[in-house]
Write a protein that holds these residues in place. Structure first.
Motif, PDB file in Angstrom:
ATOM      1  N   ASN A  19       0.883  -1.166   0.000  1.00 49.13           N
ATOM      2  CA  ASN A  19       0.000   0.000   0.000  1.00 49.13           C
ATOM      3  C   ASN A  19       0.909   1.201   0.000  1.00 49.13           C
ATOM      4  O   ASN A  19       1.317   1.668   1.051  1.00 49.13           O
ATOM      5  CB  ASN A  19      -0.864   0.015   1.259  1.00 49.13           C
ATOM      6  N   ARG A  20       1.244   1.690  -1.157  1.00 50.91           N
ATOM      7  CA  ARG A  20       2.299   2.687  -1.217  1.00 50.91           C
ATOM      8  C   ARG A  20       1.851   3.914  -2.000  1.00 50.91           C
ATOM      9  O   ARG A  20       1.122   3.811  -2.981  1.00 50.91           O
ATOM     10  CB  ARG A  20       3.543   2.065  -1.852  1.00 50.91           C
ATOM     11  N   LEU A  21       2.277   5.068  -1.508  1.00 49.46           N
ATOM     12  CA  LEU A  21       2.017   6.321  -2.202  1.00 49.46           C
ATOM     13  C   LEU A  21       3.270   6.703  -2.966  1.00 49.46           C
ATOM     14  O   LEU A  21       4.361   6.734  -2.395  1.00 49.46           O
ATOM     15  CB  LEU A  21       1.687   7.421  -1.182  1.00 49.46           C
ATOM     16  N   LEU A  22       3.116   6.968  -4.256  1.00 44.52           N
ATOM     17  CA  LEU A  22       4.245   7.410  -5.065  1.00 44.52           C
ATOM     18  C   LEU A  22       4.062   8.891  -5.376  1.00 44.52           C
ATOM     19  O   LEU A  22       3.138   9.277  -6.084  1.00 44.52           O
ATOM     20  CB  LEU A  22       4.318   6.602  -6.363  1.00 44.52           C
ATOM     21  N   GLN A  23       4.948   9.684  -4.812  1.00 43.89           N
ATOM     22  CA  GLN A  23       4.888  11.118  -5.070  1.00 43.89           C
ATOM     23  C   GLN A  23       5.979  11.498  -6.047  1.00 43.89           C
ATOM     24  O   GLN A  23       7.087  11.007  -5.944  1.00 43.89           O
ATOM     25  CB  GLN A  23       5.159  11.905  -3.792  1.00 43.89           C
ATOM     26  N   GLY A  24       5.652  12.400  -6.942  1.00 49.08           N
ATOM     27  CA  GLY A  24       6.687  12.895  -7.831  1.00 49.08           C
ATOM     28  C   GLY A  24       6.182  14.142  -8.505  1.00 49.08           C
ATOM     29  O   GLY A  24       5.027  14.199  -8.921  1.00 49.08           O
ATOM     30  N   ASP A  25       7.030  15.129  -8.599  1.00 52.03           N
ATOM     31  CA  ASP A  25       6.644  16.384  -9.219  1.00 52.03           C
ATOM     32  C   ASP A  25       6.270  16.137 -10.686  1.00 52.03           C
ATOM     33  O   ASP A  25       6.623  15.116 -11.258  1.00 52.03           O
ATOM     34  CB  ASP A  25       7.836  17.353  -9.130  1.00 52.03           C
ATOM     35  N   VAL A  26       5.569  17.102 -11.268  1.00 47.57           N
ATOM     36  CA  VAL A  26       5.230  17.020 -12.684  1.00 47.57           C
ATOM     37  C   VAL A  26       6.521  16.819 -13.481  1.00 47.57           C
ATOM     38  O   VAL A  26       7.502  17.517 -13.253  1.00 47.57           O
ATOM     39  CB  VAL A  26       4.610  18.350 -13.164  1.00 47.57           C
TER      40      VAL A  26
END
Ligand code: ADP
Ligand code: MG
Length: 697
Positions: A290-297
Motif C-alpha cells: 500500500n504505497r504512495l508514489l509522489q513525484g513532481d510534474v
C-alpha cells in the motif's frame, strides 16, 4: 474509576441547568473536558500600556490609561451615539458607544483615571475605539495585569451573559476544581526528550498564561499532544495491517530484465531507480503493498508505473491503472502504450466512452486473463469488470478518489489482495503525506531527468500583451511551439468560452501567417484529437486551449506556456499546467497573465509561481492558503479533530510528534509497559470519543 473530566457541565460552579443547555447547543460543550478544551482563540495582551500618540492602524488592540475630558450625546433614534474624549499625556482619542448609552452615561465620570482596552479605528484623521472595555484604574493594576484569554461565543450566549469574560470565569472555576486531577498522558521519556510542559501546567497556561513565554510553551505542548495521538494511532494501525495483510509474492523478473536490456528509452534517474527498488521490495515481501508514489510534474512517474506493471505480468498477474478523468486515462494509456508496444505486451483502455463491442472484448479478456494491462477511469470499479488475477492496482489519485473507491478496486481479486500503488503529482511534505495517507508507505521521486532547464516563470499584466505576443513570435521563429491556456470554470462557463474564442481570434489576427490550433471541451472527441495531433506533429505552432491540456499532452518541442487569467487558477493547477513545458532541452517559459487588480491571495499565488519550480514548496503554500480541508484523506486522518495544531504551520511539531510516537512503539508496540499505560488509556479514551475514527468513510 470515573474521570472527573467526564462530569456533566451543569455541575460546574456558576453553570446550572439553563446555562448548561445553552453551552450544549451553542458550543457543543457537555462535559468538564469539553469546556477545558474550549481553548481561547487568542489572548489580549494586558501587560502593556500604549501612549495615544503612538497608535497606528496596525495595532489590533491597545490598552490605554488616561482621563475622560468630555462626554456628549450625538444623533437621534438609530443614529444615537455617545462619544467621550479620552486623553493621556500624549494625545486624545474618541471612545464611542452605540448601545447601552444610558448605562454608560451613568457610569462614566470626569476626573477618574481609567484603563481602556479596544481596537483603534481611523475615521478621517482621528482614531476612535468603539465599545471599549473601560474600567477605573486600580492602583497597581499594571503589575497584576496579564494575558487575558478571549473565547469564542455566540450572540445567543452573549444575550444570556455568557460572553468571553463569563466563559473565562467558568474556566477559572473549572481549573480550580480539576487541576489536581489532570493526569499526564505522554510518556515521561517523551516529556523529557522534547522538553514539554507537563499537561497540568500546559492546560493552566493555555487559558491563563503567566507570561507570553509560558503561553508559547503551553501551545507547543498541547499541539504536540494532538499530533502525537494521531500519529500513534496511525502507526499502530499500519503495524497491525502489515502483520495481517497477505500479498501476492512477485519474484520473477523475466520481462523486466528484457525491457531493461533492450527497450529502456533512457537511463532512469537515481530517484526512479530507488523508488522502483522500494516498490519491488514490497511486491516480493509476501505482504500487500500500500504505497504512495509522489513525484513532481515531469519527474517520470509513467515509466515507473510501467515497470511495476511488468513485474506483475512477469508473475502471472494482471495490472490496472485508474485515473480520475477520461482525458487523464487517455493520456496514461497513450504513454504506457508506447512502452508496452516496444516489448510486445498488450494494453487496453476502458472508460465510460468505450464502445459496447470494444468493451465486451476488454471484459472478456480481462476475465480469461489474456489481457495483462488495462487503463481506465472509475469505469474499472463497476461490477461487470472482473479479472482473472489482478495483481497490481495503480491509482492516479490527485486527491480525487476516496479510500472507499480504492477499496472497491482491490476487492477485484477475491483470493488475495492486489498490491496498491497510489500516484500523486501534487507533492506534499513527507510527514504530512504520512498523516493524510496514514495507511500508506511513501516513496518520492525527488529528482527530474537530467538536462532539464528550470522553467522561467514571468508575470505580465493584460496591458502588456503585445510584448508577450512579440516574445512568442520570437520563440516560434526559433522553431518552438506555444500553449495559450484559458480558464474554464463551471459557474462562469459562458463568459469563459467567449474569452477563449475571443482570445483565439485575437491570436489569429496577431499571428496571420502562423497555423493555430484550438481545443476545448465542447468539441467532438475526434475533432479534439485531430487538433491535438496537428500540434503534436508540429503542424500548428500555437495551441489555444482550455485546461483540457492540463494533463492531456506531451510535446517536448513546446516551450512556452501562457496562462490567461492566471489569477483564477489554484496553485496546484498552475503548477500542473506549467509542467506541460520544460520537457525538452530548450529553455522553457511560463507566462502568467493577469488583470492589474489582484486579490491578496491571488498575488501570493502568482508570486509563489514566479519564485519557485519546486512542487513541494508550491504544495506547501497551497496548503497554507486553502487549508487541508479539501485534501482527500483529511477525514480519516483525524486532522479535522485538531483544535490547536495547524497541519501546515506546525510541521516541525508534527515531525517531532511522529518521531516520538515511532520511538515509543519501537520499544513497546502494544504500549503495555507501566510507564506507557496512561498513554494507552488516553488512546482508548479518544477511540471511544470518536467511534468512527479509522473507519472507511
Ligand atoms: P510525470 O511524472 O509528470 O507523469 P512523465 O512520466 O510524463 O512525468 O515523464 C515526463 C517526460 O520525461 C516524459 O516525456 C518521459 O518520457 C520523460 N522521462 C521520464 N523519465 C526520464 C528519464 N529518466 N530520462 C529522460 N527522460 C525521462
Ligand atoms: Mg504523468
Amino acid at each position: 474509576m470515573p474521570d472527573i473530566l467526564d462530569t456533566k457541565i451543569e455541575y460546574l460552579k456558576g453553570v446550572g441547568q439553563q446555562k448548561a443547555a445553552l453551552l450544549n447547543t451553542e458550543l457543543g460543550i457537555f462535559t468538564y473536558r469539553d469546556l477545558l478544551e474550549h481553548y481561547p482563540f487568542r489572548h489580549e495582551d494586558r501587560t502593556k500600556f500604549y501612549n495615544i500618540a503612538e497608535i497606528t492602524e496596525d495595532y489590533p488592540y491597545v490598552q490605554l490609561r488616561g482621563f475622560i475630558d468630555h462626554i456628549q450625546l450625538y444623533g437621534e433614534g438609530n443614529k444615537k451615539r455617545l462619544i467621550a474624549q479620552f486623553s493621556d499625556a500624549t494625545g486624545t482619542i474618541e471612545l464611542v458607544w452605540f448601545q447601552g448609552i444610558q448605562w454608560m452615561l451613568s457610569k462614566l465620570k470626569l476626573g477618574v483615571e481609567y484603563v481602556v482596552f479596544g481596537k483603534p479605528n481611523l475615521f478621517g484623521r482621528r482614531f476612535s475605539i468603539a465599545h471599549p472595555d473601560i474600567e477605573p484604574c486600580v492602583s497597581g493594576q499594571s503589575e497584576s495585569a496579564a494575558l487575558i484569554p478571549v473565547y469564542s461565543t455566540t450572540e445567543k450566549l452573549k444575550k444570556r451573559f455568557l460572553d468571553s469574560k463569563a466563559i473565562a470565569l467558568l474556566q477559572k472555576n473549572l481549573l480550580e476544581t480539576v487541576y489536581a486531577h489532570i493526569e499526564e498522558n505522554l510518556p515521561p521519556s517523551v516529556i523529557e526528550k522534547y522538553k514539554l510542559l507537563p499537561r497540568r501546567q500546559a492546560l493552566l497556561n493555555i487559558h491563563f498564561p503567566k507570561t507570553p513565554e509560558l503561553l508559547r510553551k503551553a501551545l507547543i505542548r498541547m499541539k504536540f499532544e494532538e499530533f502525537f495521538f494521531i500519529q500513534l494511532r496511525l502507526l499502530m494501525q499500519m503495524g497491525a495491517r502489515k502483520q495481517k495483510s497477505v500479498g501476492q509474492i512477485f519474484r520473477n523478473v523475466h520481462l523486466l530484465t528484457c525491457f531493461y536490456k533492450q527497450h529502456l528509452p533512457f537511463e532512469l534517474t537515481d530517484a526512479q531507480k530507488r523508488v522502483i527498488k522500494e516498490i519491488f521490495a514490497d511486491m516480493k515481501s509476501g505482504r500487500q503493498m500500500n504505497r504512495l508514489l509522489q513525484g513532481d510534474v515531469g519527474s517520470g512517474k509513467t515509466i515507473v508505473a510501467f515497470i511495476c506493471m511488468l513485474i506483475a505480468i512477469d508473475n502471472g498477474a494482471q495490472a490496472c491503472l485508474m485515473a480520475p478523468t477520461e482525458i487523464l486515462a487517455e493520456q496514461h494509456y497513450n504513454s504506457l502504450k508506447i512502452f508496452a508496444d516496444s516489448i510486445g505486451v498488450r494494453i487496453a483502455k476502458l472508460t465510460g466512452a468505450t464502445k459496447l463491442a470494444d468493451r465486451r472484448t476488454v471484459l472478456e479478456e480481462l476475465k480469461d486473463g489474456s489481457l495483462p494491462i488495462v487503463v481506465g477511469t472509475h469505469a474499472l470499479i463497476e461490477e461487470t469488470v472482473q479479472f482473472h488475477n489482478l495483481g497490481l492496482c495503480i491509482i492516479d489519485e490527485q486527491h480525487r478518489f476516496g479510500v472507499a473507491q480504492r477499496a472497491k478496486l482491490w476487492e477485484k481479486n477475491p483470493r488475495i489482495l492486489p498490491h496498491v500503488l497510489v500516484m500523486t503529482a501534487t507533492p506534499i511534505p513527507r510527514t504530512l503525506a504520512m498523516t493524510l495517507y496514514g495507511d500508506l508507505d511513501v516513496s518520492v521521486i525527488d529528482q527530474l531527468p537530467a538536462g532539464r532547464k528550470p522553467i522561467q516563470t514571468m508575470h505580465y499584466y493584460d496591458a502588456q500583451r503585445l510584448k508577450v505576443f512579440a516574445f512568442i513570435k520570437q520563440q516560434i521563429a526559433l522553431g518552438r511551439q506555444a500553449y495559450i491556456v484559458y480558464p474554464l470554470i463551471e459557474e462562469s462557463e459562458k463568459v469563459d468560452y467567449k474569452n477563449l474564442i475571443d482570445g483565439y481570434e485575437s491570436v489569429c489576427r496577431a499571428f496571420p501567417d502562423v497555423p493555430v490550433s484550438i481545443v476545448h471541451g465542447k468539441m467532438k472527441p475526434q475533432d479534439k484529437e485531430f487538433e491535438m495531433q496537428r500540434f503534436v506533429r508540429g503542424e500548428t505552432k500555437i495551441m489555444v486551449a482550455t485546461t483540457v491540456i492540463e494533463v492531456g499532452v506531451n510535446v517536448p518541442n513546446a516551450n512556452v506556456m501562457v496562462i490567461e487569467n492566471a489569477e483564477k487558477f489554484g496553485l496546484a493547477q498552475l503548477h500542473q499546467l506549467r509542467g506541460r513545458v520544460g520537457r525538452g532541452t530548450a529553455q522553457s517559459y511560463c507566462i502568467l497573465m493577469t488583470d492589474f487588480k489582484l486579490s491578496k491571495e491571488a498575488k501570493l499565488r502568482i508570486e509563489t509561481m514566479v519564485r519557485t519550480n519546486n512542487g513541494f514548496e508550491i504544495a506547501d503554500m497551497d496548503l497554507r492558503l486553502r487549508g487541508p480541508g479539501d485534501l482527500e484523506g483529511t477525514q480519516q486522518s483525524g486532522i479535522t479533530d485538531l483544535r490547536l495544531a495547524d497541519i501546515s504551520r506546525d510541521q516541525k511539531i508534527l515531525q517531532a510528534a511522529r518521531e516520538a510516537a515511532a520511538e515509543i512503539l519501537a520499544q513497546d508496540p502494544q504500549l503495555t509497559h507501566p510507564e506507557h499505560l496512561p498513554t494507552l488509556h488516553q488512546l482508548e479514551q479518544k477511540r471511544k470519543q470518536q467511534k468512527n475514527w479509522g473507519q472507511i468513510s
